[in-house]
Design an enzyme around this catalytic site. Sequence first.
Site, PDB file in Angstrom:
ATOM      1  N   ASP A   1       0.832  -1.195   0.000  1.00 57.57           N
ATOM      2  CA  ASP A   1       0.000   0.000   0.000  1.00 57.57           C
ATOM      3  C   ASP A   1       0.874   1.255   0.000  1.00 57.57           C
ATOM      4  OD1 ASP A   1      -2.720   1.182   0.360  1.00 57.57           O
ATOM      5  OD2 ASP A   1      -1.866   1.886   2.248  1.00 57.57           O
TER       6      ASP A   1
ATOM      7  N   GLU B   1      15.121 -15.104  -0.030  1.00 59.64           N
ATOM      8  CA  GLU B   1      15.525 -16.159   0.905  1.00 59.64           C
ATOM      9  C   GLU B   1      14.504 -17.292   0.972  1.00 59.64           C
ATOM     10  OE1 GLU B   1      16.408 -14.651   4.764  1.00 59.64           O
ATOM     11  OE2 GLU B   1      17.506 -12.925   3.985  1.00 59.64           O
TER      12      GLU B   1
END
Length: 520
Positions: free
Chosen positions: A202, A256
């Site tokens: 957002d 990751e």
Amino acid sequence: MSEWWRHAVVYQVYVRSFADSDGDGIGDLPGITSRLPYLRDLGVDAVWVTPFYRSPQLDHGYDVADYLDVDPMFGTLADADALVTQAHDLGLKVIVDLVPNHTSSEHAWFQAALAAEPGSPERARYLFRTGRGEGASEPPNNWRSVFGGPAWTRVGDTDQWYLHLFDTSQPDLDWRNPEIPAMFEKVLRFWLDRDVDGFRIDVAHGLLKEESLRDQRGQAPVSDHFEVGGHLDDEPMWDQPEVHEVYRQWRRILAEYDGDRMAVAEAWTSTVEANALYVRPDELDQAFNFDWVMAPWSAKAFADVIDSTLPAFTAVSGTPTWVLSNHDVQRHATRYGGGEVGRARARAATLLSLALPGSAYLYQGEELGLEEVDVAPDDRQDPSWFRTGEPGRDSCRVPIPWVGSEPPYGFGPGAGQPWIPQPDDWAPLTVDAQEGDPGSTLEFYRKALSARRAVARDAGDAVDVHLDGDVLSVRRGGLTVVVNCGSAPTALPAGDVVIASGPVGDDLPHDTAVWVSSAG
């Protein structure tokens, strides 16, 4: 490039308005989970769920009080886990909404800031400044809130003010304070560890402001109501260069985790080239293409956006997004004229979007042909309504109809109206009423999404755009999409009709689009 999100169709669920499991008139996470088979059968690839975190709900979840828990209104953490698990079992990815520009004024950090002294570490997490003028009675600068009025609120009768680019209940964080990125790294990892597939960010362009917080130059007359898409030449509060370092760090975190975890930016930028910078290879994966949202029903307007978007994203090895509606803008069936004309044009624009390279984002209810609803003043709940007296965004957030002849149309087990009342004339638009009707908007979407998987998704990224007056043709591999934005029929191109947005004969009628498949 095989990442799932590059050519996905993502369905936006506005959590309060999708499905209610407990009869309180407000949508929730178990309600979404119960309707996931519907989304699988519709043919989408992923679900984006708007904020469901703990919140006072003054901006319906975009004012977050605790990023690591579910608001009881929507369920529990176990319900969130169940939603993700069920979605994955059905072959759907899950994107959750992240709100990093501001917190709720009820967040523990902001409450601590209000209780602390000026200059304290607690206040340094936000943007507190001394007011101007006699007795510090004027805001520190001339910035305006997106929701209308000044972007500053005074702290009691002190000389201190705090910045909120949105509602007073949404104080902006100071992303130059290292505590802020450290906190959001924990938030990202918390939800990644719970196996979400991505994040919608957002106000992605707003995290960093010019450090001086200087006045905005050349400020235009303010209409004092919620607007999106407008830009001035000078915007010290938006799209600052330093914001990109935040997303480079987030890219490293996402990398990751296995499974091509992704992030898509809600970034309102002044140019498409600036928008594309958010998806450079070491930053985010996607950014919403708001030029497409704002384009009017016009062959030239559509052509111009395609011609500017594709080179800008190719230059950064990115793929574009195509979105026509969301919870912040007027539904495109209404935007294109409303009624049968608006619905016909909306279907045609959808067919064009689904034919283009990149991903498509759908907003709940557009597959039913829903339009804006005239929400009565007493039922409006958008914070911009309370700040400005303008209607705001409630009209596109009315809960969607599932079954039955009267409200709440199977939205939940209760018998009364949901949190925003539904119209009395929606019975023909319910999922149940449209299911199996070959002329319905729902069945059109199902057919279009199936055709996209079969014909368009792997048609390559090269396109040839041709504009002939009010008729737009886009060739992509062996697929040609033609959109007739004019007032008279036009000739169909040679080839086999794959799908059309409305009835076609020897010619393509106005307000209609068609896919034609040909060799080569």
